[in-house]
Scaffold this motif. Structure first.
Motif, PDB file in Angstrom:
ATOM      1  N   ARG A 106       0.853  -1.185   0.000  1.00  0.00           N
ATOM      2  CA  ARG A 106       0.000   0.000   0.000  1.00  0.00           C
ATOM      3  C   ARG A 106       0.888   1.234   0.000  1.00  0.00           C
ATOM      4  NH1 ARG A 106       0.010   2.393   4.900  1.00  0.00           N
ATOM      5  NH2 ARG A 106       0.692   1.178   6.716  1.00  0.00           N
ATOM      6  N   SER A 107       0.330   2.344  -0.324  1.00  0.00           N
ATOM      7  CA  SER A 107       1.109   3.582  -0.344  1.00  0.00           C
ATOM      8  C   SER A 107       1.419   4.032   1.083  1.00  0.00           C
ATOM      9  CB  SER A 107       0.310   4.678  -1.070  1.00  0.00           C
ATOM     10  OG  SER A 107      -0.922   4.901  -0.395  1.00  0.00           O
ATOM     11  N   ILE A 108       2.616   4.631   1.256  1.00  0.00           N
ATOM     12  CA  ILE A 108       3.038   5.092   2.578  1.00  0.00           C
ATOM     13  C   ILE A 108       2.383   6.435   2.867  1.00  0.00           C
ATOM     14  CG2 ILE A 108       5.026   5.787   3.965  1.00  0.00           C
ATOM     15  CD1 ILE A 108       6.708   3.864   2.372  1.00  0.00           C
ATOM     16  N   THR A 109       1.802   6.539   4.015  1.00  0.00           N
ATOM     17  CA  THR A 109       1.107   7.767   4.409  1.00  0.00           C
ATOM     18  C   THR A 109       2.017   8.637   5.270  1.00  0.00           C
ATOM     19  OG1 THR A 109       0.224   6.803   6.439  1.00  0.00           O
ATOM     20  CG2 THR A 109      -1.061   6.481   4.412  1.00  0.00           C
ATOM     21  N   LEU A 110       1.557   9.843   5.537  1.00  0.00           N
ATOM     22  CA  LEU A 110       2.304  10.741   6.405  1.00  0.00           C
ATOM     23  C   LEU A 110       2.401  10.170   7.818  1.00  0.00           C
ATOM     24  CD1 LEU A 110       0.922  14.227   5.307  1.00  0.00           C
ATOM     25  CD2 LEU A 110       3.153  13.220   4.788  1.00  0.00           C
ATOM     26  N   GLU A 111       1.406   9.436   8.205  1.00  0.00           N
ATOM     27  CA  GLU A 111       1.437   8.804   9.531  1.00  0.00           C
ATOM     28  C   GLU A 111       2.559   7.769   9.610  1.00  0.00           C
ATOM     29  OE1 GLU A 111      -2.373   7.205  10.409  1.00  0.00           O
ATOM     30  OE2 GLU A 111      -3.332   9.151  10.674  1.00  0.00           O
ATOM     31  N   ASP A 112       2.793   7.072   8.503  1.00  0.00           N
ATOM     32  CA  ASP A 112       3.890   6.104   8.470  1.00  0.00           C
ATOM     33  C   ASP A 112       5.232   6.812   8.635  1.00  0.00           C
ATOM     34  OD1 ASP A 112       2.173   3.934   8.070  1.00  0.00           O
ATOM     35  OD2 ASP A 112       2.146   4.264   5.897  1.00  0.00           O
TER      36      ASP A 112
END
Length: 430
Positions: A106-112
């Motif tokens: 999945r795409s990496i989010t800002l939370e990651d």
């Protein structure tokens, strides 16, 4: 007749009385002098009081003299030797291909990203306690005067400590050429005075010793000694953390990856791997590289490489450990005067040069030059030990002592190809 006897008796009696009076002292009894308890008690009290007074005076005198005597003894007593565990040299890892892109489900989010950097700061929290700022100043100069900055300052890392001193590894250039004092600033902003223990011109590194008595109890409780890791197994793509002043700003923390381990730094009698990262830094940056466990794996050295290159670079710590121990103990660094590079199996196959240490140049008036070693010689044996890399040559050299006469074997090219030659070199010191 009777009267005559009476008179006679009377006369005798008178004589007896007279004699009795004359010798009456014979009948006197000599008595012992009475036992004077009070006088003896007074004397005992006086003796005890005198002893107590003497004890008090002695205690006060000792209390006043002890710090001076103790301080003098401590000055004359050498601190314990600094012992740094040295990793066994291994072959330099061959350059690897650029790491392949790993597909993420999945795409990496800002939370990651936020979680990643939070974990990075958690790893760096303890090692940051070992980071200090080192500056050289003139004698008597006020640190609040901005002119002290002209002597430079650099991040330092506490690499060892004992009951008497702590040992801070830093850059020699931060101390200045004519500075008389060294100021070390800890994480709680306390400033303590130290002294230069020893420096190395080849790497530009120096160790500063700070007496424990110069450090407050509060600061002693918060600083930490860095853990020096093993950097021999590092490969491209390895994640690393840069702390100290990698970008020129104090107490910075940056995260990135190693992009190259094949670059080398050649200095006299040694060669070090240069770890290049993708972390953006400053040409004036300093500090250390950590692995993901918080161990120091590199000493940031921005002076090596291209002047325009601002990528954070570091010297491999495993190759420096023997040098760091010598600097901390103020010991002489053995000197031969050889600038060389490894002749790998690939070079042997392509050029026909024997495997060993190819001598690029020899320092002027060095022990190697006096012994007769020349450029283009290939060193194969040193002091009875086979040496085919500069790492192993340097390790064997530092086991020697000044003025030791050591045999050295090398291959020298002549008209009929390479021939083996033997020399003796008298080890120097710097």
């Amino acid at each position: 007749m009777k009267d005559d006897r009476k008179l006679k008796n009377s006369g005798n009696e008178t004589d007896r009385k007279k004699d009795s009076q004359e010798y009456s002292f014979i009948k006197e009894t000599i008595k012992e002098k009475p036992f004077q308890k009070k006088m003896i008690a007074y004397r005992i009290v006086a003796i005890v009081a005198g002893a107590v007074l003497f004890g008090v005076i002695a205690a006060i005198t000792f209390a006043e003299a002890y710090p001076k005597i103790s301080s003098k003894l401590e000055e004359n007593q050498e601190p314990p030797k600094v012992d740094i565990d040295v990793n066994e040299p291994t072959e330099t890892p061959e350059p690897t291909e650029t790491p392949k892109t790993v597909e993420v489900p999945r795409s990496i989010t800002l939370e990651d990203y936020e979680q990643i950097f939070e974990e990075v700061h958690q790893v760096a929290a303890e090692p940051l306690k070992s980071i200090v700022t080192v500056a050289g100043v003139k004698e008597g100069e006020d640190l609040l005067d901005n002119s002290y900055v002209s002597y430079g300052q650099s991040a330092g890392v506490i690499i060892a400590a004992n009951d008497q001193e702590i040992y801070v590894l830093t850059e020699k250039k931060a101390l200045g050429k004519d500075s008389k004092q060294v100021q070390v600033t800890f994480q709680d902003d306390e400033i303590a005075e130290g002294t230069l223990r020893k420096s190395d011109g080849g790497t530009g590194l120096a160790v500063v010793a700070v007496p424990m008595e110069n450090i407050s109890k509060e600061t002693r409780e918060i600083f930490a000694v860095a853990t020096l890791g093993n950097s021999y197994s590092l490969m491209q793509g390895k994640p690393v953390i840069a702390i100290g002043s990698p970008s020129g700003y104090n107490e910075a923390v940056a995260y990135g990856n190693i992009i190259s381990v094949s670059n080398k730094v050649s200095v006299v009698d040694a060669e070090y791997n240069l770890l290049v990262t993708d972390i953006q830094g400053s040409q004036e940056g300093s500090g250390v590289l950590l692995d993901t466990l918080g161990n120091v794996i590199g000493i940031i050295a921005q002076s090596f490489g291209e002047d325009t290159d601002t990528m954070v670079k570091a010297l491999s710590v495993s190759q420096l450990k023997t040098l760091l121990a010598d600097l901390s103990n103020g010991e002489e660094i053995c000197y031969a005067g050889i600038y060389g590079e490894d002749v790998t199996k690939g070079i042997v196959k392509e050029s026909g040069i024997p495997q060993g240490i190819y001598v690029d140049s020899v320092a002027k008036d060095s022990p190697a030059m006096v012994a007769g070693i020349q450029s283009a010689d290939v060193i194969t044996e040193f002091n009875g030990n086979k040496v085919i890399t500069m790492q192993k040559f340097s390790a064997q050299l530092q086991k020697c002592k000044k003025d030791d006469i050591v045999p050295i074997k090398l291959m020298r090219k002549g008209n009929d190809g390479y021939v083996e030659m033997e020399f003796e070199i008298t080890i120097g010191a710097k």
